[in-house]
Design a protein around this motif. Sequence first.
Motif, PDB file in Angstrom:
ATOM      1  N   LEU A 145       0.840  -1.199   0.000  1.00  0.00           N
ATOM      2  CA  LEU A 145       0.000   0.000   0.000  1.00  0.00           C
ATOM      3  C   LEU A 145       0.876   1.251   0.000  1.00  0.00           C
ATOM      4  O   LEU A 145       0.512   2.277  -0.586  1.00  0.00           O
ATOM      5  CB  LEU A 145      -0.936  -0.010   1.206  1.00  0.00           C
ATOM      6  N   THR A 146       2.041   1.165   0.625  1.00  0.00           N
ATOM      7  CA  THR A 146       2.976   2.294   0.598  1.00  0.00           C
ATOM      8  C   THR A 146       3.360   2.633  -0.835  1.00  0.00           C
ATOM      9  O   THR A 146       3.347   3.802  -1.239  1.00  0.00           O
ATOM     10  CB  THR A 146       4.245   1.976   1.408  1.00  0.00           C
ATOM     11  N   LYS A 147       3.686   1.622  -1.647  1.00  0.00           N
ATOM     12  CA  LYS A 147       4.067   1.871  -3.038  1.00  0.00           C
ATOM     13  C   LYS A 147       2.908   2.439  -3.843  1.00  0.00           C
ATOM     14  O   LYS A 147       3.091   3.287  -4.714  1.00  0.00           O
ATOM     15  CB  LYS A 147       4.586   0.587  -3.683  1.00  0.00           C
ATOM     16  N   MET A 148       1.692   1.973  -3.545  1.00  0.00           N
ATOM     17  CA  MET A 148       0.532   2.521  -4.248  1.00  0.00           C
ATOM     18  C   MET A 148       0.316   3.986  -3.876  1.00  0.00           C
ATOM     19  O   MET A 148      -0.015   4.811  -4.735  1.00  0.00           O
ATOM     20  CB  MET A 148      -0.707   1.687  -3.935  1.00  0.00           C
ATOM     21  N   LEU A 149       0.515   4.322  -2.611  1.00  0.00           N
ATOM     22  CA  LEU A 149       0.381   5.711  -2.173  1.00  0.00           C
ATOM     23  C   LEU A 149       1.458   6.585  -2.807  1.00  0.00           C
ATOM     24  O   LEU A 149       1.186   7.718  -3.225  1.00  0.00           O
ATOM     25  CB  LEU A 149       0.478   5.793  -0.647  1.00  0.00           C
ATOM     26  N   ILE A 150       2.681   6.063  -2.891  1.00  0.00           N
ATOM     27  CA  ILE A 150       3.780   6.799  -3.517  1.00  0.00           C
ATOM     28  C   ILE A 150       3.430   7.153  -4.958  1.00  0.00           C
ATOM     29  O   ILE A 150       3.628   8.285  -5.410  1.00  0.00           O
ATOM     30  CB  ILE A 150       5.073   5.963  -3.468  1.00  0.00           C
ATOM     31  N   GLU A 151       2.874   6.184  -5.690  1.00  0.00           N
ATOM     32  CA  GLU A 151       2.538   6.415  -7.094  1.00  0.00           C
ATOM     33  C   GLU A 151       1.314   7.317  -7.236  1.00  0.00           C
ATOM     34  O   GLU A 151       1.299   8.255  -8.033  1.00  0.00           O
ATOM     35  CB  GLU A 151       2.290   5.083  -7.798  1.00  0.00           C
ATOM     36  N   ALA A 152       0.276   7.044  -6.453  1.00  0.00           N
ATOM     37  CA  ALA A 152      -0.972   7.794  -6.586  1.00  0.00           C
ATOM     38  C   ALA A 152      -0.810   9.269  -6.226  1.00  0.00           C
ATOM     39  O   ALA A 152      -1.431  10.140  -6.839  1.00  0.00           O
ATOM     40  CB  ALA A 152      -2.054   7.158  -5.715  1.00  0.00           C
ATOM     41  N   MET A 190      -6.428   6.304  -9.199  1.00  0.00           N
ATOM     42  CA  MET A 190      -5.738   5.502  -8.199  1.00  0.00           C
ATOM     43  C   MET A 190      -6.050   5.996  -6.781  1.00  0.00           C
ATOM     44  O   MET A 190      -6.270   5.202  -5.864  1.00  0.00           O
ATOM     45  CB  MET A 190      -4.232   5.538  -8.457  1.00  0.00           C
ATOM     46  N   GLN A 191      -6.074   7.314  -6.604  1.00  0.00           N
ATOM     47  CA  GLN A 191      -6.405   7.863  -5.287  1.00  0.00           C
ATOM     48  C   GLN A 191      -7.805   7.440  -4.852  1.00  0.00           C
ATOM     49  O   GLN A 191      -8.033   7.056  -3.700  1.00  0.00           O
ATOM     50  CB  GLN A 191      -6.298   9.387  -5.320  1.00  0.00           C
ATOM     51  N   ASN A 192      -8.750   7.500  -5.790  1.00  0.00           N
ATOM     52  CA  ASN A 192     -10.123   7.100  -5.474  1.00  0.00           C
ATOM     53  C   ASN A 192     -10.237   5.600  -5.242  1.00  0.00           C
ATOM     54  O   ASN A 192     -11.047   5.148  -4.428  1.00  0.00           O
ATOM     55  CB  ASN A 192     -11.067   7.545  -6.592  1.00  0.00           C
ATOM     56  N   LEU A 193      -9.413   4.809  -5.939  1.00  0.00           N
ATOM     57  CA  LEU A 193      -9.399   3.369  -5.716  1.00  0.00           C
ATOM     58  C   LEU A 193      -8.934   3.048  -4.300  1.00  0.00           C
ATOM     59  O   LEU A 193      -9.523   2.199  -3.609  1.00  0.00           O
ATOM     60  CB  LEU A 193      -8.477   2.686  -6.729  1.00  0.00           C
ATOM     61  N   LEU A 194      -7.900   3.725  -3.829  1.00  0.00           N
ATOM     62  CA  LEU A 194      -7.396   3.500  -2.473  1.00  0.00           C
ATOM     63  C   LEU A 194      -8.435   3.895  -1.427  1.00  0.00           C
ATOM     64  O   LEU A 194      -8.596   3.217  -0.409  1.00  0.00           O
ATOM     65  CB  LEU A 194      -6.099   4.288  -2.255  1.00  0.00           C
TER      66      LEU A 194
END
Length: 335
Positions: A145-152, A190-194
């Motif tokens: 989830l950290t990597k997804m937050l970094i990208e988003a 991506m932000q909305n997906l998270l």
Amino acid sequence: MSKLRFAAFLLPLTLCAADFTGSWASAPIYLILKQDGTKLSGSGGPTAKDQQLFFENGTVDGDRASFTIGSFQVAVQLKDDELRGELNMGNGTQAIFLKRVTANATPGPRTFEVASVKHAETQGQSYSSSMKLDPGRVTMTNVSLTKMLIEAYQVKAYQISGPDWLASELYNVTASMAAGATRDEVLIMMQNLLADRFKVTLHREMKEMTVYALVLDKGGHKMKESQFGKSSTSLSNGTLGADAVPMRNVAVVLSRLMDRPVLDMTDLKGFYSFNLTFTPDEAPAAPGTGVVAESPVGPSLERAVREQLGLRLEGRRAPVEMLVIDRAEKMPTEN
């Protein structure tokens, strides 16, 4: 005037009617083109603000155009407000589809058309992690989830404050969106997906911290300048290799090796290749000094960066924007 002569009169006008001037996008590509008769110039990058490559070698023939940007060769055909064609990467070709970006364009969708999010079962197994953005599709394999937050949110790992499991729990994500979506629109998706699947809520705050500023040394850099192409970095025991990477990527890798974040302040805009050798596991810098202890075996990372790359790491205090995770759930909601 006969019908035949009339058609011949219109033919040159028809061939010159195509206008490639403007902005064209479909994640992960954003092009800004300028046409002058049969000549074409422009730039490209992931977003309108982040244009990394420039060219002046393009040619236009009717509704078709071709140009070389970095190490890529591009051939496209214009129809209405769409560009379709091929991108030749040297080791193969890839179909590309771009849509014209206009000031009064209707805002794109804020969510993916379809998304699958699953918890990855990797305990006790070896695994590789990857994130890939293709036209119309996002694929993430064994990603935290950290990597997804970094990208988003386009931040670095040190800018995220939250529970430890954000970096340890892994997930597989496959999501699709309409062709022609820009990279900025994909980041919003991506932000909305998270927020939807992981119930992520967060806030931003500024925090002053000790950092390293990566700057040019007095004699200038010693790295090999490269054309944009397939970028890569490799890190092993005491060796850091880089191939056609921007300086912001170098700062990210150095951040993993140092005791504090490294911020790129070199003002270098190109792409660089190098092989850096240093003594790993060096003693960390004393707080606030920016001085790294020398190793009796070989050069410290700080010294190697200065002598081999022509860059310098300076200890500074700087305000850094943080993403503070207020809430996040380990198990994503069902697809």
